[in-house]
Design an enzyme around this catalytic site. Structure first.
Site, PDB file in Angstrom:
ATOM      1  N   HIS A  73     -17.406 -15.641 -17.616  1.00 32.12           N
ATOM      2  CA  HIS A  73     -17.420 -15.033 -18.782  1.00 32.12           C
ATOM      3  C   HIS A  73     -17.553 -16.125 -19.959  1.00 32.12           C
ATOM      4  O   HIS A  73     -18.222 -15.451 -21.099  1.00 32.12           O
ATOM      5  CB  HIS A  73     -16.111 -14.016 -19.048  1.00 32.12           C
ATOM      6  CG  HIS A  73     -16.191 -12.932 -18.170  1.00 32.12           C
ATOM      7  ND1 HIS A  73     -15.755 -12.832 -16.888  1.00 32.12           N
ATOM      8  CD2 HIS A  73     -16.879 -11.930 -18.341  1.00 32.12           C
ATOM      9  CE1 HIS A  73     -16.307 -11.512 -16.414  1.00 32.12           C
ATOM     10  NE2 HIS A  73     -16.868 -10.952 -17.390  1.00 32.12           N
ATOM     11  N   CYS A  79     -27.262  -3.659 -17.121  1.00 36.08           N
ATOM     12  CA  CYS A  79     -26.542  -4.365 -18.230  1.00 36.08           C
ATOM     13  C   CYS A  79     -26.008  -5.667 -17.580  1.00 36.08           C
ATOM     14  O   CYS A  79     -25.347  -6.270 -18.441  1.00 36.08           O
ATOM     15  CB  CYS A  79     -25.313  -3.294 -18.793  1.00 36.08           C
ATOM     16  SG  CYS A  79     -24.128  -3.033 -17.713  1.00 36.08           S
TER      17      CYS A  79
HETATM   18  C1  PEP Z   1     -21.866  -6.983 -14.698  1.00 32.38           C
HETATM   19  O1  PEP Z   1     -21.096  -6.917 -13.758  1.00 32.38           O
HETATM   20  O2  PEP Z   1     -22.945  -7.157 -14.651  1.00 32.38           O
HETATM   21  C2  PEP Z   1     -21.370  -6.595 -15.788  1.00 32.38           C
HETATM   22  C3  PEP Z   1     -21.990  -6.317 -16.780  1.00 32.38           C
HETATM   23  O3  PEP Z   1     -20.278  -6.855 -16.099  1.00 32.38           O
HETATM   24  P1  PEP Z   1     -19.285  -8.085 -16.429  1.00 32.38           P
HETATM   25  O4  PEP Z   1     -20.306  -9.319 -16.371  1.00 32.38           O
HETATM   26  O5  PEP Z   1     -18.569  -7.967 -17.680  1.00 32.38           O
HETATM   27  O6  PEP Z   1     -18.391  -8.209 -15.213  1.00 32.38           O
END
Ligand code: PEP
Ligand code: MG
Length: 762
Positions: free
Chosen positions: A364, A677
């Site tokens: 993240h 996404c």
């Molecule tokens: C994903 O897993 O692709 C996503 C968009 O969620 P995150 O990156 O917040 O886990």
């Protein structure tokens, strides 16, 4: 032998200096295996030869003087065969190579094992014996285990430049050093390093310099006093739970802090000009090593007590540092494991780059850095960050490289890249109000991923058509308790209002995995397979209800809200979530009188089971949105945060592409739109493949939006189907990569392709 192995391994892994680690190995192995010789040969990167770097038994003057090519001697043979060679009469072997400087002719038996790290041979570890001796399996196992341990230390030294220093004698340490990591966020930064040390890391204090004996002494004494008090408080709070024996342990701890004990050595070092932090750390580590070498298991265990005391005192000394950090212009933040919350410490206008020893492309921190457009390198295994403190470095976020002491030519090259990047961004600005449409008229919606309020302005400036993913856990992360419903309503309203009438898709709380709230810690063996996302919020309906109620209340009069459910792995979870959302809606409209329309509900597809159930899920909701970051992690069984397996995290792996293709077909078969996404959507090449599959929307970081749009506006949609067909027929990610690179052979297009996560260098 097993006991010795444990203690040698411990000593080697504790050692902060490669030369010392090699000396420990040769000395202890010679002793434990009762051989006449133990030597380590290391591969010199420049010449490719194996240089004798440490020995017990051969003539010491041969160290660094004697070297062998892969064609020469038994050492060369071990290196090329990449396996142990065990000979009773080595002098009879055709590859035996006599080197007079070593006095080797007297030794008859030979056992050599390769030192291998990540498939590369870094050196050879050898033992020799005068008398004929057949080394047995346990000897081989012993040496192989040590060599695996040593490989890690050597690889570390390689990445810090210490290996070059040792093999080539780079005495002033001014040669350019290149550190290899993983691209975290694209772009180049040239700036000054500010190290954020993990609190109380005894191994990370070597670069802390003295501010003068008086100040260092004061700091040391104060920290010791505070630690004494901590220990007394602890003892006091445990009085009723501990016996006399254990109480003695506390007194022993307090005694260790006396000037007559550890303190004596520390004071002497401070008087010699060392800083309190590094003097203390070195004394503690040296004593730990001594304890660990002891035969008695009880005494060996005392090393961990000592380390504990060491960390406590150091922690107190570092309290001052945390308060006093000054951030220069062009700060490059470097840390062992930078977290999203650390970013908040630096004024944004001063922050130009990030380097984190741990982490991976899809951690993240990296996602946030991409959103903020900060060039970032992560997963720089083995980087010794202390030595970078205050230095100028270059961060190449495109290729995941860092340069220390860059040559003038290299620096000039990176300044040019910086200029070009700025120019490209300025050129792309003109597209902000243009649609994402191909040369032959095919259109796709480009949305943004947000989490921070800072994203809102940038997203609108870059012409986002809406929010495709609001990571609602981000505002939860920066608090010290769960925000109540009304606080949440305000946060959500601040996002819905500026985007209205454009759609905003808000994901419900997605914690667990690598996102743990400070006030709601989740500690598990396998957090990515544990209590994550919807699993947590279904177990806490009070949290889920408060959040969905707050979202709906925030949308009054706007009607641009959609709600997205993370980590759904089956229909039951979805139906339970829908029951709660409908209940929240009924409460608000029927009981509390809010004038609301039911928001659209979507499911995130990020777990393989959800791929196979995509039609069943789609039928029950309004849209699907693929989280390709997690989907890639779960399909390929590769932890998205683990730099050791980062090469295997391939977002354009044919298996991932097949899943993505299946999901969009399933959604359309049920008459529902589908979007992506994950980070793949923000890469021009990834976006191309997703568009070819028929995805309706792509949601990405604001910093990628214009690049993806410019790319789409320069391609023909009729080119896409054949490419997709070939990509889906590929059997490896490398084939897909080659195919995509062929597609972007035009320099105008190539210029727009940033790195796709998992696509590697382009
Ligand atoms: C994903 O897993 O692709 C996503 C968009 O969620 P995150 O990156 O917040 O886990
Ligand atoms: Mg996810």
């Amino acid at each position: 032998m097993l006991e010795s192995l444990r203690s040698i391994v411990q000593q080697v892994s504790d050692s902060t200096d490669l030369g010392l680690a090699l000396e420990i190995i040769v000395r202890r192995v010679k002793q434990v295996m009762r051989v006449n010789v133990c030597s380590v040969y290391l591969r010199d990167g420049a010449s490719g030869r194996y240089v004798l770097m440490a020995t017990q038994g051969l003539k010491r003057r041969a160290i660094r003087k004697v070297s062998l090519s892969t064609e020469e001697g038994l050492v060369g043979l071990v290196a090329t065969r990449e396996e142990p060679i065990n000979l009773e009469s080595a002098d009879q072997h055709p590859r035996f190579h006599y080197i007079p400087e070593t006095g080797e002719e007297k030794y008859s038996s030979f056992l050599g094992v390769p030192i291998i790290h990540h498939r590369r041979v870094l050196g050879v570890l050898v033992v020799q014996q005068k008398a004929k001796r057949r080394f047995d399996e346990s000897d081989e196992a012993f040496l192989t285990t040590l060599s695996a341990q040593l490989a890690g230390v050597i690889a570390h030294a390689e990445s810090t430049g210490d290996l070059a220093q040792l093999t080539q004698g780079d005495v002033d340490g001014k040669r350019e050093i290149e550190f290899h990591g993983i691209p975290g966020a694209p772009g180049v930064a040239i700036g000054q390093v500010v190290v954020i040390s993990p609190v109380a890391d005894l191994y990370a204090t070597s670069a802390v310099s003295s501010r003068g004996e008086k100040l260092e002494l004061e700091e040391y004494r104060l920290a010791v006093e505070k630690t004494r008090k901590d220990i007394r408080d602890l003892e006091h709070s445990l009085t009723t739970h501990i016996n006399e024996q254990e109480r003695l342990l506390f007194s022993a701890y307090i005694q260790m802090l006396d000037d007559q004990s550890l303190g004596k050595e520390v004071l002497a070092r401070i008087a010699d000009g060392q800083s309190a932090q590094s003097a203390w750390s070195e004394v503690i580590l040296a004593h730990c090593r001594r304890f660990e070498e002891m035969g008695d298991a009880y005494l060996r265990e005392r090393a961990s007590d000592l380390r504990d005391i060491g960390r406590r005192v150091l922690g107190h000394m570092q309290e001052r540092d945390v308060e006093e950090i000054v951030f220069p212009d062009n700060t490059i933040l470097v840390g062992e494991e930078l977290t999203a919350s650390i970013l908040g410490m630096v004024p944004p206008e001063k922050l130009s780059g990030l380097v984190s020893v741990k982490g991976s492309t899809n951690s993240h921190l990296a996602i946030l850095a991409r959103a903020m457009g900060i060039p970032t390198v992560v997963g720089v295994g083995g980087l010794r960050i202390g030595r970078l403190r205050g230095q100028e470095i270059i961060v190449d976020g495109y290729y995941g490289l860092i340069f220390l002491n860059a040559t003038p030519a290299h620096r000039a090259h990176f300044e040019e890249v910086l200029r070009e990047d700025r120019q490209l961004l300025a050129e792309l600005e003109v597209l902000r109000n243009e649609p994402a449409v191909t040369l032959d008229g095919a259109r796709i919606s480009l949305l943004v991923n947000t989490g921070l309020m800072a994203d809102v302005k940038v997203s609108l400036e870059r012409g986002a058509e809406g929010v495709g993913l609001f990571r609602s856990e981000v505002p939860f992360l920066s608090r010290d308790r769960f925000p109540i419903e009304e606080e949440q309503r305000k946060i959500y309203r601040d996002l819905l209002v500026p985007f209205a009438p454009r759609p905003v898709i808000m994901r419900t709380l997605d914690i667990g995995g690598d996102k743990s709230l400070p006030y709601f810690p989740i500690r598990e063996e396998n957090p990515f397979l544990g209590w994550r996302g919807i699993r947590v919020t279904l177990d806490h309906p009070e949290l889920f209800l408060a959040q969905t109620r707050a979202m709906m209340k925030a949308s009054v009069g706007l009607d641009n809200l959609s709600i997205l459910l993370p980590m759904i792995s089956g229909v039951t979870e979805l139906e339970e979530s829908l029951v709660l959302i409908r209940r929240a809606f009924r409460e608000l409209t029927e009981e509390e009188g809010f004038a609301l329309r039911m928001p659209k509900i979507g499911v995130m597809i990020e777990v393989p089971s959800a791929v196979f159930l995509a039609r069943d899920l789609a039928r029950r909701v309004d849209f699907l949105s693929v989280g390709s970051n997690d989907l890639t992690q779960y399909i390929l069984a590769v932890d998205r945060n683990n730099s050791r397996v980062a090469d295997l995290y391939q977002a354009m792996h044919p298996a991932v592409l097949a899943a993505l293709n299946h999901v969009v077909k399933a959604a359309h078969a049920e008459g529902r739109p589908a979007g992506v996404c994950g980070e793949l959507a923000g890469d021009p090449l990834g976006a191309t493949l997703l568009m070819a599959m028929g995805y309706d929307t792509l949601s990405m970081n604001a910093s990628n939006l214009l690049r993806v749009k410019a790319f789409i506006r320069q391609i023909q949609s009729k080119q896409l189907k054949p490419i997709l067909r070939r990509a889906l027929k590929s059997s490896t990610a490398e084939e897909v990569r080659a195919l995509m690179l062929e597609f972007v052979s035009d320099p105008q297009l190539r210029r727009l392709t940033a790195l796709a996560p998992g696509l590697g260098k382009s």
